[in-house]
Motif scaffolding. Sequence first.
Motif, short mmCIF file in Angstrom:
data_model
loop_
_atom_site.label_atom_id
_atom_site.label_comp_id
_atom_site.label_asym_id
_atom_site.label_seq_id
_atom_site.Cartn_x
_atom_site.Cartn_y
_atom_site.Cartn_z
N ALA A 198 34.03 -1.20 0.72
CA ALA A 198 32.81 -1.99 0.94
C ALA A 198 31.67 -1.40 0.13
CB ALA A 198 32.45 -2.01 2.42
N TRP A 199 30.83 -2.29 -0.40
CA TRP A 199 29.64 -1.88 -1.14
C TRP A 199 28.43 -2.50 -0.46
CZ3 TRP A 199 28.19 -3.61 -6.80
CH2 TRP A 199 27.16 -2.80 -7.28
N GLU A 200 27.52 -1.67 0.01
CA GLU A 200 26.34 -2.12 0.73
C GLU A 200 25.08 -1.83 -0.07
OE1 GLU A 200 26.00 -3.87 3.30
OE2 GLU A 200 27.76 -3.65 4.59
N ILE A 201 24.32 -2.89 -0.34
CA ILE A 201 22.98 -2.76 -0.93
C ILE A 201 22.01 -3.01 0.21
CG2 ILE A 201 21.45 -3.46 -2.78
CD1 ILE A 201 24.24 -2.49 -3.68
N GLN A 232 27.09 3.14 -0.28
CA GLN A 232 25.76 2.64 0.03
C GLN A 232 24.83 2.92 -1.14
OE1 GLN A 232 25.86 4.54 4.26
NE2 GLN A 232 24.23 3.01 4.27
N THR A 233 24.13 1.91 -1.59
CA THR A 233 23.26 2.02 -2.75
C THR A 233 21.87 1.51 -2.40
OG1 THR A 233 25.14 1.64 -4.24
CG2 THR A 233 22.93 1.39 -5.17
N LEU A 234 20.85 2.31 -2.67
CA LEU A 234 19.48 1.83 -2.52
C LEU A 234 19.18 0.82 -3.62
CD1 LEU A 234 17.62 5.16 -1.68
CD2 LEU A 234 18.23 3.32 -0.11
N GLN A 244 24.56 5.66 -13.24
CA GLN A 244 25.01 6.52 -12.15
C GLN A 244 25.65 5.70 -11.03
OE1 GLN A 244 22.11 9.42 -10.78
NE2 GLN A 244 21.22 9.59 -12.83
N VAL A 245 25.05 4.56 -10.72
CA VAL A 245 25.63 3.71 -9.67
C VAL A 245 27.01 3.22 -10.09
CG1 VAL A 245 25.37 1.55 -8.39
CG2 VAL A 245 23.38 3.02 -8.78
N ARG A 246 27.16 2.83 -11.38
CA ARG A 246 28.48 2.41 -11.86
C ARG A 246 29.50 3.52 -11.71
NH1 ARG A 246 25.49 -0.67 -15.80
NH2 ARG A 246 25.41 1.12 -17.19
#
Length: 271
Positions: A198-201, A232-234, A244-246
């Motif tokens: 899961a990827w949560e923004i 989890q990504t801001l 960096q997120v990638r």
Amino acid sequence: MLPGILLLGTGEPTRRQLAEAALLHGGPDSVITGGESCSRQGLTRLSQRDPVHVLVPDHRKTGSTGFVLVERTTRMPDSVVLEGLRLAPLVRSVLDGCRRLVSPNSVRAALAEAVQRGRISPIVLIEELERGSSHGTAIPRAALRELLRGARSVAEGHAMAVWRGTGLPAPSWNFELRTTAGRYVATPDGWFDEVGLAWEIDSYEYHFGRDGYATTLARNARYAAAGVAVVQTLPGRLRSQPAQVRAELVAAYRAAAGRPRPSVLSYGRSG
């Protein structure tokens, strides 16, 4: 006014007197919900002129009469006492009112007001729907899906741009996750079904106030219980640190691929 309840005075009863009489009719542990409760807690979209909707414990045999709509329930909420009246919490009051509406536009307006003015996260509303009766929930569920999509749309667009540079398979966006037993887990922004990642923004959580922190903790606990890995990504990092997120997303995907896939099912927006 009601069986065994008299108005001591002349003229038409005030709305306050109608609410007091409804609670007397419901009994000492009854609470007001629906439009009457919402209006007293600052919302306006659910009509206060409807019958006074009262919740009573399931074992009580009190019935609806006159201007009082009595609903027996096994899930009596803790009351919110406001100006001497026992009210259901706002999230319960909003959904109890919406379950009795037949107009999708009216439901959308009531839920949008609850989110914007009542500062209730759509996730909290979804969780309350999951805990309650399924009766009358089809229209509120559809309206909440729309609210979630609108709240996430800006951050989701940035997330899609970041994902395109990862080389990973396409995730599903805003799909609902449930355990194989049917229990709700979450509705992640991105879901990599083949590995169970899961990827949560989390921008929409912050958008709806401080309660978002507790909501996020509860959501993450459900992820953990279901064995789902989460990135989890801001939202700001999607623009300021895309590389960096990638890299984080790719590393998390590879780690998830090395573990057994969790036993969860995903459901699309039309499901």
